[in-house]
Design a protein around this motif. Structure first.
Motif, PDB file in Angstrom:
ATOM      1  N   LEU A  89       0.821  -1.207   0.000  1.00 47.70           N
ATOM      2  CA  LEU A  89       0.000   0.000   0.000  1.00 47.70           C
ATOM      3  C   LEU A  89       0.858   1.261   0.000  1.00 47.70           C
ATOM      4  O   LEU A  89       0.579   2.216  -0.732  1.00 47.70           O
ATOM      5  CB  LEU A  89      -0.935  -0.012   1.210  1.00 47.70           C
ATOM      6  N   VAL A  90       1.911   1.257   0.786  1.00 45.21           N
ATOM      7  CA  VAL A  90       2.802   2.414   0.853  1.00 45.21           C
ATOM      8  C   VAL A  90       3.512   2.628  -0.489  1.00 45.21           C
ATOM      9  O   VAL A  90       3.651   3.761  -0.958  1.00 45.21           O
ATOM     10  CB  VAL A  90       3.825   2.251   2.006  1.00 45.21           C
ATOM     11  N   CYS A  91       3.909   1.551  -1.126  1.00 50.89           N
ATOM     12  CA  CYS A  91       4.567   1.664  -2.434  1.00 50.89           C
ATOM     13  C   CYS A  91       3.570   2.047  -3.519  1.00 50.89           C
ATOM     14  O   CYS A  91       3.816   2.958  -4.316  1.00 50.89           O
ATOM     15  CB  CYS A  91       5.244   0.348  -2.816  1.00 50.89           C
ATOM     16  N   TYR A  92       2.439   1.347  -3.571  1.00 51.62           N
ATOM     17  CA  TYR A  92       1.433   1.534  -4.615  1.00 51.62           C
ATOM     18  C   TYR A  92       0.895   2.964  -4.643  1.00 51.62           C
ATOM     19  O   TYR A  92       0.636   3.515  -5.702  1.00 51.62           O
ATOM     20  CB  TYR A  92       0.295   0.536  -4.386  1.00 51.62           C
ATOM     21  N   THR A  93       0.725   3.551  -3.471  1.00 50.88           N
ATOM     22  CA  THR A  93       0.208   4.918  -3.392  1.00 50.88           C
ATOM     23  C   THR A  93       1.321   5.953  -3.511  1.00 50.88           C
ATOM     24  O   THR A  93       1.043   7.149  -3.434  1.00 50.88           O
ATOM     25  CB  THR A  93      -0.543   5.147  -2.068  1.00 50.88           C
ATOM     26  N   THR A  94       2.546   5.520  -3.665  1.00 50.05           N
ATOM     27  CA  THR A  94       3.753   6.359  -3.735  1.00 50.05           C
ATOM     28  C   THR A  94       3.934   7.194  -2.473  1.00 50.05           C
ATOM     29  O   THR A  94       4.587   8.228  -2.498  1.00 50.05           O
ATOM     30  CB  THR A  94       3.790   7.268  -4.994  1.00 50.05           C
ATOM     31  N   LEU A  95       3.368   6.720  -1.376  1.00 48.11           N
ATOM     32  CA  LEU A  95       3.520   7.418  -0.099  1.00 48.11           C
ATOM     33  C   LEU A  95       4.970   7.348   0.376  1.00 48.11           C
ATOM     34  O   LEU A  95       5.546   8.339   0.799  1.00 48.11           O
ATOM     35  CB  LEU A  95       2.576   6.797   0.926  1.00 48.11           C
ATOM     36  N   GLY A  96       5.547   6.146   0.320  1.00 49.62           N
ATOM     37  CA  GLY A  96       6.963   5.969   0.603  1.00 49.62           C
ATOM     38  C   GLY A  96       7.412   6.367   1.989  1.00 49.62           C
ATOM     39  O   GLY A  96       8.375   7.113   2.138  1.00 49.62           O
ATOM     40  N   PHE A  97       6.744   5.874   3.022  1.00 50.53           N
ATOM     41  CA  PHE A  97       7.158   6.197   4.390  1.00 50.53           C
ATOM     42  C   PHE A  97       8.618   5.847   4.647  1.00 50.53           C
ATOM     43  O   PHE A  97       9.343   6.584   5.273  1.00 50.53           O
ATOM     44  CB  PHE A  97       6.305   5.448   5.417  1.00 50.53           C
ATOM     45  N   GLY A  98       9.051   4.673   4.193  1.00 47.01           N
ATOM     46  CA  GLY A  98      10.415   4.231   4.428  1.00 47.01           C
ATOM     47  C   GLY A  98      10.620   3.554   5.767  1.00 47.01           C
ATOM     48  O   GLY A  98      11.752   3.224   6.125  1.00 47.01           O
ATOM     49  N   ASP A  99       9.535   3.350   6.519  1.00 48.61           N
ATOM     50  CA  ASP A  99       9.677   2.679   7.813  1.00 48.61           C
ATOM     51  C   ASP A  99       9.887   1.181   7.645  1.00 48.61           C
ATOM     52  O   ASP A  99      10.434   0.531   8.526  1.00 48.61           O
ATOM     53  CB  ASP A  99       8.483   2.963   8.720  1.00 48.61           C
TER      54      ASP A  99
END
Length: 140
Positions: A89-99
């Motif tokens: 989800l973080v990758c797909y939405t390009t959110l990219g938290f990096g946690d």
């Protein structure tokens, strides 16, 4: 690196095929629906149509996220299913938290997932814009 590219390409193709088929079926159904209308729909009916379109987009994008999560888990990019869904989800939405970072030997896949998400959101946006246009400007 070639393995990552091949795997990413396969998952993008599968994901976008499913997303595209869902949109294509919806467009076909909407074309038939709108061709039978002879007048504007009442506001509540228009709201129902738009809400249905939004729910379809959410469903299709959720399916794509789960496809990526399944790939991430199957390839050992992350440790468990919950982490795979979150990372997807973080990758797909390009959110990219990096946690959470995927396994180094599969790190290119996160970029493929982000690319997939951008394409899918573009298609989704186009669908919703056309749906709104059709709902509010039904040709007589």
């Amino acid at each position: 690196m070639l393995t990552q590219i091949a795997a990413g390409t396969i998952v993008i193709v599968v994901s976008l095929f499913i997303h595209g088929m869902g949109i294509a079926l919806a467009v076909d159904g909407l074309n038939r629906f709108f061709s039978q209308l002879s007048h504007r729909q009442p506001p509540l009916r228009r709201l129902q149509i738009v809400f249905g379109g939004i729910m379809l987009i959410l469903l299709l994008n959720t399916i794509c996220v789960y496809i990526w999560a399944a790939a991430f888990e199957a390839l050992g990019v992350v440790g468990d299913w919950e982490t795979a869904v979150y990372f997807s989800l973080v990758c797909y939405t390009t959110l990219g938290f990096g946690d959470i970072l995927g396994a180094p030997e599969w790190r290119l896949l996160s970029g493929f997932a982000a690319t997939n998400g951008m394409i899918a959101f573009g298609i989704s946006t186009a669908f919703l814009i056309e749906l709104m246009r059709r709902v509010h400007f039904v040709e007589r």
